[in-house]
Design an enzyme around this catalytic site. Structure first.
Site, PDB file in Angstrom:
ATOM      1  N   HIS A  66      -0.121   4.469   0.445  1.00  0.00           N
ATOM      2  CA  HIS A  66      -0.661   5.636   1.150  1.00  0.00           C
ATOM      3  C   HIS A  66      -1.028   5.202   2.574  1.00  0.00           C
ATOM      4  O   HIS A  66      -0.844   4.034   2.927  1.00  0.00           O
ATOM      5  CB  HIS A  66      -1.877   6.198   0.414  1.00  0.00           C
ATOM      6  N   LYS A  99       0.863  -1.188   0.000  1.00  0.00           N
ATOM      7  CA  LYS A  99       0.000   0.000   0.000  1.00  0.00           C
ATOM      8  C   LYS A  99       0.897   1.236   0.000  1.00  0.00           C
ATOM      9  O   LYS A  99       1.847   1.301   0.774  1.00  0.00           O
ATOM     10  CB  LYS A  99      -0.860  -0.067   1.270  1.00  0.00           C
TER      11      LYS A  99
END
Ligand SMILES: O=P(O)(O)OC[C@H]1O[C@H](OP(=O)(O)OP(=O)(O)O)[C@H](O)[C@@H]1O
Length: 238
Positions: A126, A124
């Site tokens: 963010h 991921k």
């Protein structure tokens, strides 16, 4: 190959898996390229009652194999056993829900309160970022929990990731251990135990030989023949 007598919880789980289509007999190409006469896909154990049976079996094995009795002199029968691990780790994807449900059952039925963690297959970029989710593994003793081990690729990947994050892998628990040898001819389980650096740190709810015992009692002659042939080719000879 000598098959073993099944425990009731093993028999129940095998029968429930067959009914749900999670355990099938036929010809299946595995990730390893081997053509197997049976296939186990815990992803199809996808209902509350089935998850309850499965997580109850995982929790029972873990409580038996990866805990020690409380040693305090005032210990009563309600004193929880001491886990030899701090966290369950379930590799994506199927290991995730299995680890979560098992952590819950360990708490509910065994009075063992531990954290759980899992990875993302894609990092991921963010928010908190990265691939690890759940209880941080840094400085923790980690028990890897997955549905099945064949070539050990998923377990090796988990081992690398947990070590990079500063955790120590202390064992592996599976629903099904296929008891196969790797390309080198050595038992995948033994190779994984060497990587972990501990002997006998591997537990499972049932193994290929348990399944063989079940097929011998209830399956067709063709299923028995195919299972034996596969075992001769890829089964561990120990
Ligand atoms: O020992 P191995 O050869 O690695 O095989 C076993 C792994 O393969 C399957 O997962 P898969 O990689 O298909 O991912 P999934 O859980 O997302 O289906 C299974 O759930 C194990 O994690």
């Amino acid at each position: 190959m000598s098959s073993t007598e099944l425990e009731p919880y093993q028999k129940d789980l095998i029968e429930a898996s067959l009914e749900a289509g999670a355990l099938q007999f036929g010809a299946f190409t595995l990730k390893s390229g081997r053509i197997s006469p049976y296939f186990f896909n815990a992803g199809l154990l996808a209902s509350g009652p089935l998850l309850n049976s499965l997580a109850t079996a995982y929790a029972a094995i873990i409580a038996r194999e990866f805990t020690t009795p409380s040693s305090t002199s005032s210990a009563s029968s309600s004193t929880p056993p001491v886990p030899q691990f701090d966290i369950l780790f379930g590799p994506a994807y199927k290991g995730i829900s299995l680890a979560a449900c098992t952590a819950l059952v360990l708490h509910r039925d065994h009075n063992i309160g531990i954290g759980y963690a899992y990875d993302r297959k894609e990092a991921k970029d963010h928010g908190e970022g990265g691939r690890m989710v759940g209880t941080p593994v840094k400085g923790k003793r980690v028990l890897i929990l997955d549905d099945v081990m064949t070539a050990g690729t998923a377990v090796r990947g988990s081992l690398d990731m947990i070590r990079k994050e500063g955790g120590e892998v202390v064992g592996v628990v599976m629903c099904l251990e296929r008891e196969e040898v790797g390309p080198s001819g050595a038992s995948t389980r033994v190779e994984v135990e060497k990587l972990i650096g501990r002997e006998k740190c591997f537990a499972s709810i049932f193994k290929m030989r348990d399944l063989m015992g079940w097929v011998e009692k209830t399956g067709t002659q063709e299923q028995v023949r195919a299972m034996k042939e596969y075992w001769e080719k890829y089964g561990v000879k120990e």
